[in-house]
Design a protein around this motif. Structure first.
Motif, PDB file in Angstrom:
ATOM      1  N   THR A 161       0.858  -1.189   0.000  1.00 56.35           N
ATOM      2  CA  THR A 161       0.000   0.000   0.000  1.00 56.35           C
ATOM      3  C   THR A 161       0.890   1.234   0.000  1.00 56.35           C
ATOM      4  N   VAL A 162       0.728   2.037  -1.034  1.00 54.55           N
ATOM      5  CA  VAL A 162       1.504   3.274  -1.151  1.00 54.55           C
ATOM      6  C   VAL A 162       0.563   4.448  -0.906  1.00 54.55           C
ATOM      7  N   GLY A 163       0.902   5.274   0.067  1.00 54.02           N
ATOM      8  CA  GLY A 163       0.112   6.448   0.384  1.00 54.02           C
ATOM      9  C   GLY A 163       0.757   7.692  -0.200  1.00 54.02           C
ATOM     10  N   ILE A 164       0.013   8.437  -0.990  1.00 53.40           N
ATOM     11  CA  ILE A 164       0.506   9.657  -1.632  1.00 53.40           C
ATOM     12  C   ILE A 164      -0.143  10.851  -0.940  1.00 53.40           C
ATOM     13  N   ILE A 165       0.673  11.684  -0.333  1.00 47.22           N
ATOM     14  CA  ILE A 165       0.167  12.905   0.305  1.00 47.22           C
ATOM     15  C   ILE A 165       0.367  14.046  -0.680  1.00 47.22           C
ATOM     16  N   GLY A 166      -0.736  14.587  -1.179  1.00 43.76           N
ATOM     17  CA  GLY A 166      -0.689  15.608  -2.226  1.00 43.76           C
ATOM     18  C   GLY A 166      -0.935  14.944  -3.570  1.00 43.76           C
ATOM     19  N   PHE A 167      -2.101  15.210  -4.161  1.00 41.40           N
ATOM     20  CA  PHE A 167      -2.475  14.513  -5.396  1.00 41.40           C
ATOM     21  C   PHE A 167      -2.647  15.504  -6.535  1.00 41.40           C
ATOM     22  N   GLY A 168      -1.659  16.408  -6.645  1.00 44.52           N
ATOM     23  CA  GLY A 168      -1.618  17.340  -7.762  1.00 44.52           C
ATOM     24  C   GLY A 168      -0.876  16.723  -8.935  1.00 44.52           C
ATOM     25  N   ASN A 169      -0.179  17.570  -9.692  1.00 43.62           N
ATOM     26  CA  ASN A 169       0.530  17.086 -10.885  1.00 43.62           C
ATOM     27  C   ASN A 169       1.467  15.929 -10.568  1.00 43.62           C
ATOM     28  N   ILE A 170       2.275  16.101  -9.512  1.00 44.64           N
ATOM     29  CA  ILE A 170       3.286  15.087  -9.196  1.00 44.64           C
ATOM     30  C   ILE A 170       2.653  13.853  -8.576  1.00 44.64           C
ATOM     31  N   GLY A 171       1.778  14.059  -7.610  1.00 44.51           N
ATOM     32  CA  GLY A 171       1.144  12.917  -6.960  1.00 44.51           C
ATOM     33  C   GLY A 171       0.419  12.020  -7.941  1.00 44.51           C
ATOM     34  N   ARG A 172      -0.260  12.637  -8.903  1.00 48.29           N
ATOM     35  CA  ARG A 172      -0.979  11.831  -9.905  1.00 48.29           C
ATOM     36  C   ARG A 172      -0.006  11.094 -10.821  1.00 48.29           C
ATOM     37  N   ARG A 173       1.123  11.748 -11.137  1.00 49.19           N
ATOM     38  CA  ARG A 173       2.153  11.060 -11.938  1.00 49.19           C
ATOM     39  C   ARG A 173       2.681   9.836 -11.194  1.00 49.19           C
ATOM     40  N   VAL A 174       2.904   9.982  -9.892  1.00 46.12           N
ATOM     41  CA  VAL A 174       3.375   8.846  -9.096  1.00 46.12           C
ATOM     42  C   VAL A 174       2.364   7.707  -9.157  1.00 46.12           C
ATOM     43  N   ALA A 175       1.098   8.041  -8.995  1.00 44.92           N
ATOM     44  CA  ALA A 175       0.055   7.014  -9.046  1.00 44.92           C
ATOM     45  C   ALA A 175       0.062   6.293 -10.386  1.00 44.92           C
ATOM     46  N   GLY A 176       0.234   7.054 -11.467  1.00 43.76           N
ATOM     47  CA  GLY A 176       0.279   6.440 -12.788  1.00 43.76           C
ATOM     48  C   GLY A 176       1.455   5.505 -12.958  1.00 43.76           C
ATOM     49  N   LEU A 177       2.615   5.903 -12.445  1.00 39.73           N
ATOM     50  CA  LEU A 177       3.804   5.055 -12.554  1.00 39.73           C
ATOM     51  C   LEU A 177       3.674   3.779 -11.722  1.00 39.73           C
ATOM     52  N   LEU A 178       2.920   3.863 -10.639  1.00 42.02           N
ATOM     53  CA  LEU A 178       2.790   2.706  -9.753  1.00 42.02           C
ATOM     54  C   LEU A 178       1.828   1.647 -10.277  1.00 42.02           C
ATOM     55  N   ARG A 179       0.991   1.990 -11.225  1.00 45.27           N
ATOM     56  CA  ARG A 179      -0.056   1.058 -11.664  1.00 45.27           C
ATOM     57  C   ARG A 179       0.479  -0.305 -12.097  1.00 45.27           C
ATOM     58  N   PRO A 180       1.562  -0.342 -12.899  1.00 40.34           N
ATOM     59  CA  PRO A 180       2.034  -1.676 -13.329  1.00 40.34           C
ATOM     60  C   PRO A 180       2.666  -2.506 -12.211  1.00 40.34           C
ATOM     61  N   PHE A 181       2.930  -1.881 -11.055  1.00 38.17           N
ATOM     62  CA  PHE A 181       3.622  -2.593  -9.984  1.00 38.17           C
ATOM     63  C   PHE A 181       2.674  -3.356  -9.060  1.00 38.17           C
ATOM     64  N   GLY A 182       1.381  -3.246  -9.284  1.00 37.19           N
ATOM     65  CA  GLY A 182       0.443  -4.010  -8.474  1.00 37.19           C
ATOM     66  C   GLY A 182       0.271  -3.485  -7.069  1.00 37.19           C
ATOM     67  N   CYS A 183       0.432  -2.177  -6.894  1.00 41.52           N
ATOM     68  CA  CYS A 183       0.281  -1.573  -5.569  1.00 41.52           C
ATOM     69  C   CYS A 183      -1.173  -1.197  -5.299  1.00 41.52           C
TER      70      CYS A 183
END
Length: 333
Positions: A161-183
């Motif tokens: 479980t990855v928690g992202i604090i701040g879901f603006g431009n960068i936070g959303r990019r992080v979420a997108g990059l994490l998708r293939p990792f099964g998080c």
């Protein structure tokens, strides 16, 4: 944000006079200025130019492009007739944006043009933490081929479980990059995007306390302001799992470093991966530097060669908007 916008006062050649003050290498400055057109007259100056020369140049130009985003109040006052202060970076906590607003000078950041770079760096720090890259490198160079039992203390991102604090431009990019990792991706943001945006990224909004309690890795991507300063403190750290890692690639001041040191030293949390600190560079006796469960990078998450062409394109498009009497994008005041 309500500031009145005036078209640039053009000279007989219809040219916007742009002052770039930069600490970057000439080759990097060129990545920015390559996007200037025939209607831009660009003057490039080093960041360490004298205050007198800087202030004089500010009165002679229409727009200021600045890296790093540091400007004292005397310079802001000298820049009172500028049509735009355009930051090359995302952060704006080292310029008095309230004074700029009072003077009627709009300030814009880079509009998220280096968000991909920061997101990749945050992902790299997560993988480095779980797979212990720095430790493996150190042991191999010291002749200890099996210095770490990877079967007992290295881990995958899959299933975490990855928690992202701040879901603006960068936070959303992080979420997108994490998708293939099964998080399992969760996030907390005072101003969340529409639900369809977060759902499309496979991320679920939760409260901040829940995020601290549930996450195996927490990555922070918020601007520094009164609401975010020391948002990671002894209370929030106490909520974290003892196996969890904290990743910070935004601003050092969002973390109470004394509380973080105590949590790390006592193994209250597994570790921290930090691209930023309150004081940069840190003094040699900084307590965090003595710990073996901290990974450091020197505030370079958003700084890649590839990012500056993207930034330059955005910057000169924004200058053109102002020249047409339109409101600039990515205003911060």
């Amino acid at each position: 944000m309500g500031l009145p916008r005036r078209p640039l006062p053009r000279n007989s050649e219809n040219v916007s006079k742009v002052l770039l003050i930069s600490s970057l290498a000439p080759s990097v400055n060129e990545q920015i200025t390559q996007h200037a057109g025939s209607d831009h007259q660009v003057c490039v100056q080093p960041f360490d130019l004298s205050a007198d020369k800087r202030n004089r140049l500010l009165t002679e130009h229409d727009c200021l492009v600045l890296f790093p985003g540091v400007l004292d109040d005397a310079a802001v006052r000298a820049a009172a007739n500028l049509q735009l202060i355009q930051l090359v970076s995302a952060g704006y906590d080292r310029i008095n944006v309230k004074l700029c607003r009072d003077l009627g000078v709009p300030v814009a950041n880079n509009g998220g043009t280096n968000s991909l770079d920061v997101a990749e760096h945050a992902l790299m720090l997560m993988l480095s933490a779980l797979r212990r890259f720095a430790d493996f490198d150190r042991f191999v160079k010291a002749g200890q081929w099996r210095g770490i039992d990877s079967g007992t203390n290295t881990f995958t991102l899959d299933g975490k479980t990855v928690g992202i604090i701040g879901f603006g431009n960068i936070g959303r990019r992080v979420a997108g990059l994490l998708r293939p990792f099964g998080c399992n991706v969760i996030f907390s943001d005072a101003y969340p995007p529409p639900e369809e945006v977060s759902a499309g990224l496979g991320a679920r909004q939760v409260g901040l306390e829940e995020l601290f309690a549930q996450s195996d890795l927490i990555t922070i991507h918020v601007p520094l302001n009164d609401d975010t300063r020391n948002m990671v403190n002894s209370d929030t750290l106490a909520l974290m799992k003892p196996t969890a890692w904290l990743v910070n690639a935004c601003r050092g001041e969002v973390v109470d470093e004394t509380a973080l040191h105590a949590a790390l030293e006592q193994r209250q949390i597994a570790g921290a991966a930090l691209d930023v600190l309150v004081k940069e560079p840190p003094p040699s006796d900084h307590p965090l530097l003595s710990l073996d469960n901290v990974i450091f990078t020197p505030h370079t998450a958003g700084v890649t060669f590839d990012s500056f062409s993207r930034r330059g394109e955005f910057i000169f498009n924004n200058i053109d908007r102002v020249a047409r009497g339109e409101e600039p994008l990515a205003l911060v005041n």
